[in-house]
Motif scaffolding. Structure first.
Motif: not given
Ligand code: MG
Ligand code: TPP
Ligand code: TPP
Ligand code: SF4
Ligand code: SF4
Ligand code: SF4
Ligand code: SF4
Ligand code: SF4
Ligand code: SF4
Ligand code: MG
Lengths: 87, 390, 180, 299, 390, 299, 87, 180
Positions: D99-100, D125, D127, D129-131
């Motif tokens: 997403d980021g 994908v 999630n 946030n910036y994982a």
């Molecule tokens: Mg993400």
């Protein structure tokens, strides 16, 4: 390519299917156990090399080989197969 | 390998450097350009956009220079010879992906028609002030190839060299023009296709099972695999091993980055092109590149008339820098004069290479127009008087 | 070496006239020639100019320093560029748009009502630039009639060749007639 | 227990890179699983499929699939894929990223590629946030979520991705979660067979960062959450498909349009119309060597 | 001017370089950060995001580094002291706006916590390979200030210097950390606010009618005007005159770009900070910066034990480069040893400045970890034996 | 004829820079005129208004207005404006730029700023091409239009800007043409008084490039075209506000939403709620010197 | 700031308004002429310094001072004013 | 100079234990100390380690070369890091998760069932890391009990101070009891 030698499958003569494991890939998330429609699976007491409890077939005879476990597994550590002869 | 005649506009033309560069790219086999308009480079892509439907290929105007500078690499991996074209501000935006091309060894050409900077600066006026940026503008360690033409004709000729070098060394090549060359119309002779030598991409002939995408095969250079042929290769900007897999530790870093630099450093002789005149016995040598080399030549001719022993060394290849050449030269002459349309960029390299052996006179100019020949002449005269081991 | 300034306002086809002259010299005569445009966004829609240098030797310095010939198609252009003329020198001008003034005595001037000629004889004022080129060719003899015509032919769109050739001839004839 | 063969998808991933880097219970693995299963079922030759990723935990997918695969730079998977597809139109190009990557830094590429109907299958994908960098706020992070750079909670409206995708002209838009493995697999199959800009959002737990910070329990509990708090509504108005922190949300196939010309189709048909003869314009088929070989390259 | 106590976390801390840099910025008066996460710099902005609501100010996570690198400049013109924080790939994306800050003379700080490159490279491992990029990465001619701390404590201290220099010279300052320094936890002493010297922005006191935004007032530096006070000033990245209006010709280019470079070049003495030890009488001097200077120091101490006369010159200011200093030094020593966590970047500047006066030994390292002290020690030994005028 | 005073708007532009650079009949001047007229009527102190532009013919607006004004880089007017506004919330920040600048290269900033409801008034002069660089295709160029880089006509779908603006959350969205001077002026007034992300698209001729290449006649004939081929439809569904080459199109005020919190309002209200005491959080009011002066800066 | 000295206004005693010109700014687009609601304006025969025909008040008495010309002008070269005394 | 490796798997609080030890030495004793984390995205969710160096002199080289002390909270970590131990050296380990093996004879080992202690006495296994630190303090005496406790107090969130102090004491006491 390194061929994993740790593959194991359940084999219950009564079962419609079997479930197979490559336990060293498992990270113990429990998805397979939770989402097996017929509750074949449970956690092992043992750890794999990475330190995770991995799934084992607690009720191999119930397995229908639907591969839901395989679809859920994020680590490609488990899969189900239909037993041909049973159908 | 000879050029594909479809792209070769054989004949004699009266076109400017931007147009000639476009024709050079087409002659070199470039069939994909991802670009974004910016003065004074826009004519290159405008011509490409007009020509390419007839030649067979694509021009894609992207949403910005960042997209352009990576789309072109996608196209290369998809099988194209490709370039992107820009000027200062756009070049700054491309820096991340120049590094990506270096790291992934993607052969491609980045054209920068230089204008006055910094920032928006002088959009329509010439400068040569992105020369160091071409070498150092992306993060991390790398070597780069940068060429600099000084006429419309050379925009054509040297562009073919640029593509050939990019394929030969699997590396991005910077084609460093300037507004004056880009917008000056002159005669350009485009030869027949069969007399244009093309270095075509080396696709591996190995079986997929034997192929490692980043294993150096010849001259430290790995072979590319064609897409869709079952090689299942992986390309990443992370530090990687010969399989192309991420391998992030000191050892692989050393091996990979070392090889990336050596594959250029070790082949300097092949890459460095210098046009010389009257070097033997010269007291002064004028070292320049691009548009400035023409003014320098005029100054040189005037100086010779005044009885000065002066030669020229024109850098067609600016990067890798001709250290050894300059060092040798410095032992033979009193002075090296370095006029540039910038505050003094390549002269720093000259100074470094000279190591105090001779005098170095920088003739900077912040751009907006070209040098006055008199200014360079004065420097030549000064250099002829003083100099040599100070 | 001959340095030529071609100037007028946007829309008069200044650059094309310059191209015709430069190309004629470079391709159809045994000469060198280079053309540089004056760029500048502040110039949008106002005056427009080009520089052509014609020489027997390789051209090194890309810009015009002082013009030998000024082609002026607007008064503003004339005013702007006449000071850079060499003496002796030459001015070729559109006589209904430009009144040459303040020139030193050793500057020759050649005027032609190119816009009117284009409009009256070809129905479209846009051909004025090629009328000017024909005229220029006749009065300066810098390039031959033949070279200039080849150059026109190679540079204008196919469907306008005929009219452009006519325009050239009109200008050329005017020059021959009035300044022979 | 009997010893047996391999995982049925083994040939689709690089076995020599397993186990992968993702955390226990990370949904990215399941999303990849669904994609590979769909590919397997599709009967496509995987050699003709390329995966392009940006940078991020999801971005690592390119490194695991056993196909021609490209791990590009952060945010730039789409323009790379555009170039790749342009040069090799026969290749099915799948962009798989986070997403980021796709929606924050890469937002412009996404909307422009959608506008031009670039023939790409884009899987995001999400999630929330910036994982990879430790769990910072992204353009999809719901309000009030705690992240590393919004340590007291985010106060910005997030993007509703299906809506945005539809707005920019995607021909196929679906959202599933990694709990919905069968549906997700089906969506992947559909997108694999779709021409034009298709978009699948895969809601996925990042138990290590997002769920932990927001006290949402384990990956497994998040999976159960997905099961219980999602409503399937095919063709839903994408204005309604927003996601609130901890709230229920809509999933399903929202858009599936037929007949819209892709970028290259539009170009070919426009040029075929504009230019009279083959001499002026030959239908563009790509730039891979084989086209040259057939053609005039004296190779 | 003293620091605003609100931002000063007076006390003794055990924090890493990233956190210390954040505290330094807060102590320096920085109240606005526009940033985008990237390893290994993210902790700087994470800490800032956590701290700033309590201090009074803003952290804005932007959509990318491009937005970050320009939003911060908007904030500066809106009245803030501001910085942005990134690492390699993000730094590459910021290049265009570093040029904008230079051209518009916008005081601000760019932090780069360096990691291995090129491209995605080694995201979590140290390097110092963006040092030349910091100087040359944007198009056009300019001078830049770049500082390089070598401890957590110095991340704090030198960050204050960075902000002060940026305001003093109205120029962007590059704060060049590395992953090792950024992620190494050490003791950091933060003094009381009243003992922290701050150079505050000089806002003009002239009337709007008398004010010219780009008229140099003192030391070639123009005064800023506060927004919203009726100055109606104009800011552009185009070449401009003293009024700030676009003025695109050679003359203005010369005047403006010349001044922008001179305002740094002429004040090198004030800007260049070098930490010396044992230079007098040394045969060998080790010149280094950042994390490498610590390894170099260890090697130096070992070399001294072995009886070698060796000193250190640590560049806290890497740019502008200490040419004159090095040139002088080169006349006094046998050898200058330059270890760097890169393929040899700053050593080129050393070579240039040395002009053949002494030997220069480059000790490159592509990063991924730091040098082994033995490697530097070996270079010192070699330098002590040979050297001096070759 | 009597000699008289000045143009009533003189104080709003830099007289010493007149005449401006725009071509005869260029609509940018009229768009600027409408803005300055609106500003004049608004009674606002122009010292509290800042204009931020990117690069382009339109981008030159910042250089002509006699206000604090910023001519930034290509595509980056919005993020610059975000920083400016953040530091100086009392300033009305107006972004005035071109379609290429705001919607092609700057597309991501536009959608993200819209999403966050940044308190900016964004005016996009849409002349359907990149004028400054000689008339290339932009993200708004209608299909079949001839431009310098689409010499045979564009074949890509352009953005429908009002729709995109609404989709990303703009609180005010209007489209007018430079023919509609009164309505445009009114829209500018409304946007000047609006908090949050407001967007005005100004359709404008670029007679020198776009109209010339597309054989659309003079600026004046284009103005007449605007008069005759536009339909005012306030509140129109923005899905319908597409623009075809030479076709009629819809104009009007499409969106005008009240009560949506701006970025800073959302932050303040969220933090006021999250933190208990003033010690922990003081309502954020900006960073201009005056705030410090009131505060603790020992200046 | 350079003050233009070339401002001129129409002044017809009968008119409701007057129209003013700063002709050196004019670029001859014709907007004002076309869109004056009462057709006060026409093109001059003369050129201004830039070479453009500029508007003149052909029918100054008709002018209503509505400033439509002023709003349309892209070059700030014209504007209308109401004649106070006439209202 | 003492080089300490603290290791375990993600979620065990390895970094915090390292912080406690390092900070105790740097701030509450008259020593220098530095802490470096091993980063690496491939490490997501697997083993995790930190390095602390404690010295009487300024620390120049930032990384551990060979550890004097290894704190191991998982077998994998033990296996990975025990080879880098100096001899003589020390291993401090979680005795129910780690079985020290293959060590040379001059390496002292100190084991504690920290997880169980944390779980049984504090109700939460997450305190195991501070139990380990208490135990480490007792058996290595590298930092004083007092310094270590101050350090714990300064590093853990307010509402967990009490439990963490208890955890420390439990570990410390266990060390004193079994290895005094
Ligand atoms: Mg993400
Ligand atoms: C230009 C650039 N900026 C920042 C980064 C750091 N970075 C790496 S991944 C990432 C975000 C990843 O988030 P997302 O795309 O959501 O993927 P996830 O890790 O969540 O799967 C960032 C900011 C980078 N590599 N390059
Ligand atoms: C990074 C960068 N890329 C490209 C350019 C060149 N450039 C200047 S203006 C412009 C487009 C302007 O188009 P638009 O925003 O529509 O403004 P217009 O001129 O049409 O008013 C471009 C591409 C630039 N200045 N900077
Ligand atoms: S789903 Fe896979 S990783 Fe998770 S527990 Fe089951 S086998 Fe292990
Ligand atoms: S194959 Fe189906 S039934 Fe068998 S274990 Fe897997 S999920 Fe359960
Ligand atoms: S950090 Fe989150 S997204 Fe990344 S691998 Fe772990 S769980 Fe997955
Ligand atoms: S080129 Fe077009 S947009 Fe630019 S000033 Fe001229 S008419 Fe206006
Ligand atoms: S509108 Fe303005 S520029 Fe146009 S003709 Fe009238 S006065 Fe001249
Ligand atoms: S003020 Fe109104 S009536 Fe008078 S000239 Fe202008 S437009 Fe016409
Ligand atoms: Mg435009």
């Amino acid at each position: 390519m390194k061929e994993s030698k740790d593959n194991k499958c359940s084999s219950s003569p009564k079962a419609k299917g079997k479930v197979c494991f490559q336990v060293e890939r498992c990270k113990g998330c429990g998805f397979c156990i939770e989402f097996c429609p017929v509750k074949v699976l449970g956690f092992s007491k043992d750890y794999n090399k990475k330190g995770y409890h991995f799934p084992i077939a607690e009720h191999p005879d119930k397995c229908i080989g639907c591969n839901m476990c395989g679809l859920y597994c994020p680590d490609f550590a488990i899969w189900g197969e239909k037993n041909k002869e049973k159908e | 390998m000879k050029s594909d005649p479809k792209g070769v506009l054989t004949g004699v033309h009266y076109i400017d450097g931007d147009h000639a560069a476009c024709e050079g790219a087409l002659a070199a086999g470039c069939r994909y350009v991802a670009g974004y308009p910016i003065t004074p480079s826009t004519e290159v892509v405008e011509r490409f956009a007009a020509r390419i439907p007839h030649v067979g290929g694509l021009f894609m105007q992207m949403e910005d220079e960042i997209a352009s500078s990576i789309a072109l690499q996608g196209a290369v991996w998809g099988g194209a010879k490709a370039m992107t074209v820009t000027s200062g501000p756009g070049f700054s935006l491309m820096m991340e992906h120049i590094g990506y091309a270096v790291m992934t060894e993607t052969p491609c050409v980045f054209v920068n028609v230089q204008r006055g900077g910094p920032s928006t600066g002088l959009p329509t006026l010439p400068a040569q002030s992105d020369m160091m940026q071409a070498r150092w503008g992306s993060h991390g360690d790398y070597e780069i190839i940068a060429l600099s033409p000084n006429s419309s004709q050379e925009c054509f000729d040297l562009m073919i060299t640029a593509f050939n070098l990019s394929e030969r060394f699997r590396t991005p090549v910077m084609f460093m023009m300037d507004e004056c060359i880009g917008h000056m119309t002159e005669k350009v002779v485009i030869p027949k296709a069969e007399s244009i030598e093309i270095y075509n991409r080396v696709y591996t002939k190995k079986k997929p099972s034997e192929y490692k995408p980043y294993e150096p095969v010849k001259d430290l250079i790995p072979e590319m695999a064609e897409i869709g042929k079952g090689y299942n290769f992986h390309v990443t900007g992370l530090t990687h091993d010969e399989k192309g897999y991420p391998a992030m530790n000191e050892e692989n870093q050393h091996k990979l980055v070392g090889r990336l630099m050596d594959k250029i450093r070790n082949y300097k002789d092949e890459i460095i092109l210098i046009e010389e005149d009257g070097i033997e016995g010269a007291d002064v040598v004028v070292m320049s590149y691009g548009i400035t080399s023409r003014i320098a030549e005029k100054a040189m001719l005037d100086a010779r008339k005044a009885g000065i022993k002066v030669g020229k060394a024109r850098l067609k290849t600016v990067w890798p820098f001709a250290d050894e050449y300059v060092n040798k030269l410095s032992k033979k002459v009193k002075t090296i004069v370095v006029p540039e349309l910038n505050a003094g960029q390549i002269v720093r390299e000259v100074e470094r290479a000279v190591q105090g052996n001779c005098r170095v006179i920088s003739v900077p100019h912040f751009g907006g127009t070209v040098h006055k020949p008199e200014v360079i002449l004065a420097a030549i005269k000064e250099g002829a008087q003083s100099g040599n081991n100070r | 070496m001959t340095e030529i300034r071609i100037s007028g306002y946007g829309g008069q086809g200044v650059i094309l006239s310059a191209m015709v002259i430069g190309k004629a010299a470079a391709l159809y005569e045994d000469k060198f020639s280079s053309l540089a445009q004056a760029f500048g966004p502040e110039a949008r829609g106002s005056s427009c100019s080009a520089q052509v240098i014609v020489s027997d030797e390789k051209i090194l310095y890309p810009y015009l320093v002082n013009s030998d010939i000024l082609i002026a198609m607007s008064q503003e252009a004339f005013r702007k560029f006449s000071p850079e003329l060499k003496a002796p020198g030459t001015v070729v001008y559109e006589s209904e748009l430009v009144t040459p003034e303040g020139l030193s005595s050793d500057i020759k001037t050649f005027g032609i009502p190119a816009t009117r000629i284009a409009e009256e004889q070809l129905g479209k004022s846009i051909y004025l630039n090629i009328v000017m080129v024909g005229f220029f060719t006749a009065v300066t003899k810098l390039v031959s009639e033949d070279s200039a015509k080849k150059s026109v032919q190679s540079l204008v769109p196919g469907h306008t060749i005929e009219n452009n050739m006519k325009a050239f001839d009109l200008g050329y004839a005017y020059g021959k007639k009035h300044y022979a | 227990m009997e010893t047996t063969g391999k995982h049925p998808l083994n040939k689709y991933f690089r076995e020599d890179r397993m186990p992968h880097m993702w955390c226990s219970g990370c949904g990215i693995g399941t999303a990849l699983n669904a994609f590979l299963s769909a590919l397997d079922k599709s009967g496509m030759n995987k050699d003709n499929v390329s995966v392009v990723s940006g940078i991020g935990c999801t971005g690592r997918i390119a490194g695991y699939v056993n196909m021609d695969s490209f791990h590009t730079t952060h945010g730039r998977a789409i323009p790379f894929a555009e170039g790749l597809k342009a040069a090799s139109p026969d290749t099915k190009v799948v962009v798989f990223s986070g997403d980021g990557d796709l929606m924050s830094i890469g937002g412009n590429h996404f909307i422009q590629a959608g506008r031009k109907n670039m023939d790409l299958m884009v899987v995001c994908v999400n999630n929330l946030n910036y994982a990879m960098t430790g769990g910072q706020v992204s353009a999809t992070t719901p309000k009030r979520s705690i992240t590393a750079t919004a340590p007291y909670g985010s106060f910005c409206e997030p993007f509703n991705l299906p809506f945005l995708a539809e707005a920019v002209g995607a021909v196929y838009v679906a959202r599933w979660t990694v709990y919905h493995v069968r549906e997700l697999q089906k969506a992947m199959s559909e997108a694999l067979n779709k021409k034009g800009f298709s978009f699948i959002e895969v809601m996925s737990p990042c138990p290590t960062l997002f769920e932990r910070r927001n006290k949402m329990g384990t990956a497994l509990s998040r999976m159960k959450f997905y099961k219980e708090n999602t409503k399937v509504e095919h063709g839903a108005n994408t204005k309604t498909t927003t996601i609130d922190l901890g709230g229920p949300f809509t999933i399903g196939k929202f858009v599936d349009i037929e007949g819209k010309k892709t970028y290259l189709e539009a170009m070919n048909s426009y040029y075929d119309e504009t230019f009279q003869s083959d001499d002026e314009y030959m239908t563009y088929r790509g730039l891979r060597q084989k086209y040259y070989e057939e053609g005039c390259l004296n190779d």
